[in-house]
Design an enzyme around this catalytic site. Sequence first.
Site, PDB file in Angstrom:
ATOM      1  N   SER A 264       7.296 -25.393  12.775  1.00  0.00           N
ATOM      2  CA  SER A 264       6.749 -24.058  12.536  1.00  0.00           C
ATOM      3  C   SER A 264       7.693 -22.924  12.912  1.00  0.00           C
ATOM      4  CB  SER A 264       5.410 -23.897  13.258  1.00  0.00           C
ATOM      5  OG  SER A 264       4.760 -22.756  12.795  1.00  0.00           O
TER       6      SER A 264
ATOM      7  N   THR B  95       0.932 -16.167  20.300  1.00  0.00           N
ATOM      8  CA  THR B  95       1.058 -17.320  19.408  1.00  0.00           C
ATOM      9  C   THR B  95      -0.338 -17.656  18.908  1.00  0.00           C
ATOM     10  OG1 THR B  95       1.807 -19.622  19.240  1.00  0.00           O
ATOM     11  CG2 THR B  95       0.902 -18.961  21.346  1.00  0.00           C
ATOM     12  N   GLY B  96      -0.402 -18.289  17.751  1.00  0.00           N
ATOM     13  CA  GLY B  96      -1.715 -18.641  17.217  1.00  0.00           C
ATOM     14  C   GLY B  96      -1.988 -17.950  15.897  1.00  0.00           C
TER      15      GLY B  96
ATOM     16  N   ARG C 165       2.381 -14.069   2.519  1.00  0.00           N
ATOM     17  CA  ARG C 165       1.640 -13.786   3.767  1.00  0.00           C
ATOM     18  C   ARG C 165       2.615 -13.568   4.929  1.00  0.00           C
ATOM     19  NH1 ARG C 165       1.242 -16.099   9.163  1.00  0.00           N
ATOM     20  NH2 ARG C 165      -0.854 -15.701   9.936  1.00  0.00           N
ATOM     21  N   VAL C 166       2.329 -12.551   5.716  1.00  0.00           N
ATOM     22  CA  VAL C 166       3.099 -12.278   6.935  1.00  0.00           C
ATOM     23  C   VAL C 166       2.118 -12.273   8.101  1.00  0.00           C
ATOM     24  CG1 VAL C 166       4.394 -10.483   8.164  1.00  0.00           C
ATOM     25  CG2 VAL C 166       4.945 -10.998   5.771  1.00  0.00           C
ATOM     26  N   GLY C 167       2.499 -12.898   9.191  1.00  0.00           N
ATOM     27  CA  GLY C 167       1.619 -12.947  10.360  1.00  0.00           C
ATOM     28  C   GLY C 167       1.954 -11.881  11.385  1.00  0.00           C
ATOM     29  N   ASP C 168       1.543 -12.146  12.598  1.00  0.00           N
ATOM     30  CA  ASP C 168       1.743 -11.180  13.687  1.00  0.00           C
ATOM     31  C   ASP C 168       3.170 -11.209  14.250  1.00  0.00           C
ATOM     32  OD1 ASP C 168       1.169 -13.850  14.598  1.00  0.00           O
ATOM     33  OD2 ASP C 168       1.069 -13.053  16.635  1.00  0.00           O
TER      34      ASP C 168
ATOM     35  N   GLY D  76      -2.248 -15.417  13.481  1.00  0.00           N
ATOM     36  CA  GLY D  76      -1.687 -14.073  13.525  1.00  0.00           C
ATOM     37  C   GLY D  76      -2.639 -12.983  13.079  1.00  0.00           C
TER      38      GLY D  76
ATOM     39  N   THR E 109       8.999 -17.404  13.887  1.00  0.00           N
ATOM     40  CA  THR E 109       8.088 -18.421  13.346  1.00  0.00           C
ATOM     41  C   THR E 109       8.277 -18.597  11.850  1.00  0.00           C
ATOM     42  OG1 THR E 109       5.748 -19.066  13.284  1.00  0.00           O
ATOM     43  CG2 THR E 109       6.238 -16.779  12.779  1.00  0.00           C
TER      44      THR E 109
ATOM     45  N   THR F 186       5.141 -21.636  17.061  1.00  0.00           N
ATOM     46  CA  THR F 186       5.843 -20.349  17.156  1.00  0.00           C
ATOM     47  C   THR F 186       6.455 -20.193  18.544  1.00  0.00           C
ATOM     48  OG1 THR F 186       4.431 -19.235  15.594  1.00  0.00           O
ATOM     49  CG2 THR F 186       5.464 -17.834  17.241  1.00  0.00           C
TER      50      THR F 186
HETATM   51  C1  SD4 Z   1       1.453 -16.612  12.562  1.00  0.00           C
HETATM   52  N1  SD4 Z   1       1.329 -16.427  14.945  1.00  0.00           N
HETATM   53  O1  SD4 Z   1       2.218 -16.593  11.607  1.00  0.00           O
HETATM   54  C2  SD4 Z   1       1.955 -17.156  13.874  1.00  0.00           C
HETATM   55  C3  SD4 Z   1       1.704 -18.621  13.897  1.00  0.00           C
HETATM   56  C4  SD4 Z   1       1.799 -19.286  15.226  1.00  0.00           C
HETATM   57  O2  SD4 Z   1       1.806 -21.122  16.519  1.00  0.00           O
HETATM   58  O3  SD4 Z   1       1.879 -18.670  16.246  1.00  0.00           O
HETATM   59  N2  SD4 Z   1       1.767 -20.567  15.312  1.00  0.00           N
HETATM   60  O4  SD4 Z   1       0.294 -16.262  12.477  1.00  0.00           O
END
Ligand code: SD4
Length: 329
Positions: free
Chosen positions: A87, A240-241, A217-220, A243, A207, A189
């Site tokens: 990831s 993490t997690g 798609r874009v995360g946090d 987003g 990440t 991440t």
């Molecule tokens: C996201 N926060 O793209 C990231 C993914 C992630 O452990 O943290 N995975 O949403």
Amino acid sequence: MKRRNFLKFLGLTPTFPLVGCSNEQSNQHSSSSDDKILVNKPVVISTWRHGMDANKAAWTILSNNGQAIDAVEKGVMVTESDPNNSSVGLGGLPDRDGNVTLDACIMNHLHQCGSVAFLQEIENPICVARKVMEDTEHVMLVGTGAQEFALSKGFEKRNLLTESSKNAWLKWKETSEYKTPVNIENHDTIGMLAIDSNGNLSGACTTSGLAYKMHGRVGDSPIIGAGLYVDNEVGAACATGVGEMVIRTVGSHLVVELMRQGKSPEEACKIAVERIIQRHKNIKGMQVGFLALNKQGQHGGYAIYEGFDYAMTDSKQEELLPTKFFEKW
Ligand code: SD4
């Protein structure tokens, strides 16, 4: 005699004294002689077990009086270049169309920051983010613009889809069933926070995002304030997690602001997790974890679910620490 000086006089130099006790202290500049006595530094922390290897690279810099910004960049590069991490960077699981798209950001003690999102075919997005920070007047570049910028800076294109990530994607395509893949078993991440021997803070986050996400798609993780935030007067935080939940609550900024109000790193992370839980109706199975490091070198984390560990390295120890988690389901 001031309490700090009194403790010093007694020979008691507690690692984390007086944190959050007054604005007076938290606003002090890092070069004050009192801070030098009171702060536990250098320290580096990073998300998940893979942070242990990343911390080693960061510690090489920190233990030689290097700067936190260099430590966090070199640290997370280890994870980006690890093909076995599914990831981050090379070997990251692709989006639903088979493209590995990367998000990363970096922030230093001068409140400068750089970020790239939806970047493809560049192994170390964190280095491109740093170039955005240092060589442009912008904060964030995305997609083809980010890639063109990277190529202009001498980065080389590389296929980031490994045999194993390609096979995992092909298997997924057999059903194409999209479940938010970030659950309590699946996190990779890397977010890293460091304080250097000058007492300066920096952070990095990188990440390939959620596996099999929508294309684009874009995360946090590349969003300053969501996946990462650093305020050199107070502390730093990363997430993490899932987003989307972190973006909606501007999680890392929230954690830093809570530390500014006097919360410990762990308390601040806990309140941010509770905010996420309050603001979302159905988050069963979805993990978010925060890490925080304050100006005194104290650190902590908190997660929605059990299982979020973080790697911590300072002059005394190198260890994997569990975080507390939300228990009241
Ligand atoms: C996201 N926060 O793209 C990231 C993914 C992630 O452990 O943290 N995975 O949403």
